[in-house]
Every structure is written in structure tokens, then in C-alpha cells.
Design an enzyme around this catalytic site. Structure first.
Site, PDB file in Angstrom:
ATOM      1  N   GLY A   1      40.882  38.906  31.453  1.00  0.00           N
ATOM      2  CA  GLY A   1      41.595  38.681  30.205  1.00  0.00           C
ATOM      3  C   GLY A   1      40.652  38.815  29.023  1.00  0.00           C
TER       4      GLY A   1
ATOM      5  CD  GLN B   1      37.232  36.670  24.888  1.00  0.00           C
ATOM      6  OE1 GLN B   1      38.353  36.956  25.286  1.00  0.00           O
ATOM      7  NE2 GLN B   1      36.218  36.468  25.715  1.00  0.00           N
TER       8      GLN B   1
ATOM      9  CB  CYS C   1      34.652  32.873  29.059  1.00  0.00           C
ATOM     10  SG  CYS C   1      35.142  33.534  27.464  1.00  0.00           S
ATOM     11  CG  LEU C   2      34.938  39.168  29.845  1.00  0.00           C
ATOM     12  CD1 LEU C   2      35.803  40.315  29.348  1.00  0.00           C
ATOM     13  CD2 LEU C   2      33.975  39.643  30.922  1.00  0.00           C
TER      14      LEU C   2
ATOM     15  CG  HIS D   1      40.266  31.234  29.257  1.00  0.00           C
ATOM     16  ND1 HIS D   1      39.173  30.663  29.885  1.00  0.00           N
ATOM     17  CD2 HIS D   1      39.750  32.197  28.456  1.00  0.00           C
ATOM     18  CE1 HIS D   1      38.069  31.250  29.466  1.00  0.00           C
ATOM     19  NE2 HIS D   1      38.389  32.193  28.609  1.00  0.00           N
ATOM     20  CD  GLU D   2      41.809  35.532  27.787  1.00  0.00           C
ATOM     21  OE1 GLU D   2      41.299  35.720  26.667  1.00  0.00           O
ATOM     22  OE2 GLU D   2      41.129  35.556  28.835  1.00  0.00           O
TER      23      GLU D   2
ATOM     24  CG  HIS E   1      39.194  33.198  23.722  1.00  0.00           C
ATOM     25  ND1 HIS E   1      37.906  32.833  23.422  1.00  0.00           N
ATOM     26  CD2 HIS E   1      39.195  33.504  25.045  1.00  0.00           C
ATOM     27  CE1 HIS E   1      37.163  32.917  24.519  1.00  0.00           C
ATOM     28  NE2 HIS E   1      37.914  33.313  25.517  1.00  0.00           N
TER      29      HIS E   1
HETATM   30 ZN   LIG Z   1      37.378  33.651  27.459  1.00  0.00          ZN
END
Ligand SMILES: [Zn+2]
Length: 167
Positions: free
Chosen positions: A46, A51, A91-92, A133-134, A137
Site C-alpha cells: 500500500g 508518502q 511501512c515503506l 494504515h494508509e 498517512h
Molecule cells: Zn505506511
């Protein structure tokens, strides 16, 4: 198509609150494609626009094994939450860090696709966790911010050191 740069925690820009998308033009379609390409390249499941330093309410996800089921959520809203589940999240934007976080077990989501068409879905399991989670962000929140201040500081120190060593 283009690969986008993913902001790394503790970058302050990850705390920006995203604005709703109001126009579904070519710019949005290109952005969604670029976000998907960036997510696949980074082997993530995701990615939120926040991000990649674009502060609009856009999320791309793909939980499929074959990496061929892209899901796009624009202006997503969770309208119902139920239950409690814990999962070790990554997480990226926080590479190499995996920590257990509490989430709602089941959710209902309303969103628009990349053409501006509304859809709704019920989610549980990994899909529900990933959506929560997304969406965090988009609200300027990174998953490690659910952890104790002590743990957060340890993670910050570790990641800042890594950025210093590999600029
Ligand atoms: Zn993340």
C-alpha cells in the site's frame, strides 16, 4: 510513468494532512499510475499520496499474490469500525521496522475510484488493517506513532543514523 521518491520517517512532511480530490483529470490518473508503479517497485502492499509528498487523499493498494489487483481509494472514509486486532505492521516510509499495532478488525469504507465513481466495501483481515494504515498517512500519522515515546525515539535514532550512513 515515473517512480516517485518515498519520504522517510521522521520526515516532517509525513505529518501533512491531505486535502480531498475535487477534479478527476489526467493529472490524477497519471499520479495514480505513478504511485502504483512506485509501490510495486518498492514491493509494498500500500502507498498513500502523503508518502510521495503529494497531499491529496489518494491511496493505492495491492494485496494479491500475483501483484495484479490494484485497488485505488480516493477521498476514502471509514464509516464503521468494529472489533480489535493486532498485526505486525511495516511501512515503506519506515524501512526495516516492524511493530505490533492495534486496529479495528472490521471496517466499512466509502471512496471514489480514479474516475471519480463512488464505491463502498466491507473489509476485514489484512485488507482492513492496510486501509486503516494508509488512511492514517492521509491524516499525517505514521504507524510507529502508536508506540511508546521511548520506542519511537529508538526508531528515529536508528533511521536517522541509517540516513546519515547512506545518504
Ligand atoms: Zn505506511
Amino acid at each position: 510513468m515515473a517512480l516517485l521518491n518515498i519520504l522517510q520517517y521522521p520526515d516532517e512532511r509525513l505529518h501533512t494532512i491531505a486535502q480531498s480530490v475535487t477534479e478527476f483529470d489526467d493529472h490524477i490518473k497519471t499520479l495514480v499510475r505513478d504511485m502504483a508503479e512506485t509501490m510495486y517497485e518498492a514491493r509494498g502492499i500500500g502507498l498513500a499520496a502523503t508518502q510521495v509528498n503529494v497531499h491529496q487523499r489518494i491511496v493505492v493498494m495491492d494485496l494479491s499474490e500475483e501483484r495484479n489487483q490494484l485497488q485505488v481509494f480516493i477521498n476514502p472514509v471509514i464509516t464503521f469500525k468494529e472489533g480489535d486486532v493486532t498485526y505486525e505492521e511495516g511501512c515503506l516510509s519506515v524501512p526495516g521496522i516492524y511493530e505490533t499495532v492495534h486496529r479495528a478488525e472490521r471496517i466499512h469504507v466509502q471512496a471514489l475510484n480514479e474516475h471519480g465513481e463512488p464505491f463502498e466495501l466491507d473489509a476485514d483481515g489484512l485488507l482492513a488493517i492496510c486501509i486503516q494504515h494508509e488512511l492514517d498517512h492521509l491524516a499525517g500519522k505514521v504507524f510507529v506513532e502508536y508506540l511508546s515515546p521511548l520506542k519511537q525515539n529508538r526508531i528515529k535514532t536508528k533511521l536517522k543514523k541509517r540516513i546519515r550512513e547512506n545518504p
